[in-house]
Design a protein around this motif. Structure first.
Motif, mmCIF file in Angstrom:
data_model
loop_
_atom_site.group_PDB
_atom_site.id
_atom_site.type_symbol
_atom_site.label_atom_id
_atom_site.label_comp_id
_atom_site.label_asym_id
_atom_site.label_seq_id
_atom_site.Cartn_x
_atom_site.Cartn_y
_atom_site.Cartn_z
ATOM 1 N N ARG A 103 24.317 -33.807 26.669
ATOM 2 C CA ARG A 103 24.679 -35.015 25.900
ATOM 3 C C ARG A 103 25.307 -34.699 24.553
ATOM 4 O O ARG A 103 26.137 -35.469 24.056
ATOM 5 C CB ARG A 103 23.448 -35.893 25.719
ATOM 6 C CG ARG A 103 22.927 -36.495 27.026
ATOM 7 C CD ARG A 103 21.818 -37.483 26.795
ATOM 8 N NE ARG A 103 22.265 -38.663 26.073
ATOM 9 C CZ ARG A 103 21.478 -39.678 25.732
ATOM 10 N NH1 ARG A 103 20.183 -39.634 26.058
ATOM 11 N NH2 ARG A 103 21.957 -40.713 25.083
ATOM 12 N N PHE A 104 24.915 -33.588 23.963
ATOM 13 C CA PHE A 104 25.398 -33.298 22.611
ATOM 14 C C PHE A 104 26.254 -32.036 22.513
ATOM 15 O O PHE A 104 26.565 -31.581 21.416
ATOM 16 C CB PHE A 104 24.209 -33.204 21.648
ATOM 17 C CG PHE A 104 23.429 -34.486 21.549
ATOM 18 C CD1 PHE A 104 23.935 -35.569 20.843
ATOM 19 C CD2 PHE A 104 22.206 -34.623 22.198
ATOM 20 C CE1 PHE A 104 23.227 -36.754 20.767
ATOM 21 C CE2 PHE A 104 21.497 -35.817 22.130
ATOM 22 C CZ PHE A 104 22.015 -36.882 21.414
ATOM 23 N N TYR A 106 29.435 -29.905 22.262
ATOM 24 C CA TYR A 106 30.745 -30.252 21.697
ATOM 25 C C TYR A 106 31.846 -30.107 22.734
ATOM 26 O O TYR A 106 32.797 -30.880 22.765
ATOM 27 C CB TYR A 106 31.054 -29.358 20.489
ATOM 28 C CG TYR A 106 30.330 -29.785 19.230
ATOM 29 C CD1 TYR A 106 30.700 -30.941 18.548
ATOM 30 C CD2 TYR A 106 29.268 -29.028 18.732
ATOM 31 C CE1 TYR A 106 30.033 -31.341 17.399
ATOM 32 C CE2 TYR A 106 28.598 -29.423 17.577
ATOM 33 C CZ TYR A 106 28.984 -30.582 16.922
ATOM 34 O OH TYR A 106 28.327 -30.964 15.786
#
Length: 210
Positions: A103-104, A106
């Motif tokens: 989800r996070f 980059y």
């Protein structure tokens, strides 16, 4: 020894005894057995006795295996894994790392790296830890919905984890496989190959093409 193995051994014994008795008749120097019709008659009686023995063995096998399956079915349905607190914490940490990484991340490369790490961790997990992952997969899939590689990987993992079974569940599977197994194979081979069953095979062959 499994139930199927026990009855297969019993059938092997009956088949072996039958072969020995037939051989005795065929090799006997007794004048009584020198006529073909007499030998065929006596071997026919041995064949009828064997067929009756096998029928009785089969009846006992199915009675025992069905009763065991009935008992095992209830045990399997009520069984569950009982992961330790350490296993649960370990699995939940691995799951959380996956969710955060996908989800996070980059870049897509970072997200795929998180997926790869998750899969490697699964290979190291005990059954208790895997049971935690299995129970939380639907939630994980919801949180990673929209990321196609994650969706594909989680579907694959879900398919693999379907094979994760408690001992009681595995025992039930084993019983069902035993019931479908060729526990009576020695008898079936005998009927297909032994000269004492030649007439029966010929009758079957004729009726098959009538």
């Amino acid at each position: 020894m499994t139930i199927a193995e026990k009855y297969k051994r019993e059938i092997e014994g009956a088949v072996s005894s039958f072969k020995k008795e037939v051989a005795k008749i065929e090799k006997s120097a007794n004048p009584y057995y020198q006529l073909d019709e007499v030998r065929d008659y006596e071997i026919g009686k041995l064949r009828e006795t064997l067929d009756g023995q096998i029928k009785a063995i089969k009846e006992r096998f199915y009675a025992e295996i069905d009763a065991e399956i009935k008992s095992a079915t209830f045990a399997a349905k009520t069984s569950k894994f009982n992961p330790t607190s350490e296993e649960k914490a370990y699995a939940e940490n691995v799951i959380q790392d996956l969710i955060l990484g996908v989800r996070f991340g980059y870049t897509e490369s970072e997200k795929l790296e998180a997926l790869g790490k998750f899969e490697k961790e699964l290979d190291l997990m005990s059954e208790g830890a895997l049971s935690v992952v299995k129970s939380q997969l639907p939630s994980v899939a919801d949180q990673l919905a929209g990321h196609e590689p994650s969706e594909k990987k989680l579907r694959y993992i879900s398919h693999i984890l379907k094979e994760l079974r408690t001992p009681a569940q595995q025992y039930l599977v084993d019983l069902e496989e035993q019931k479908a197994s060729g526990y009576d194979l020695p008898y079936r081979i005998l009927r297909m190959t032994h000269r004492a069953y030649k007439g029966e095979r010929e009758i079957f062959s004729v009726s098959k093409y009538e």
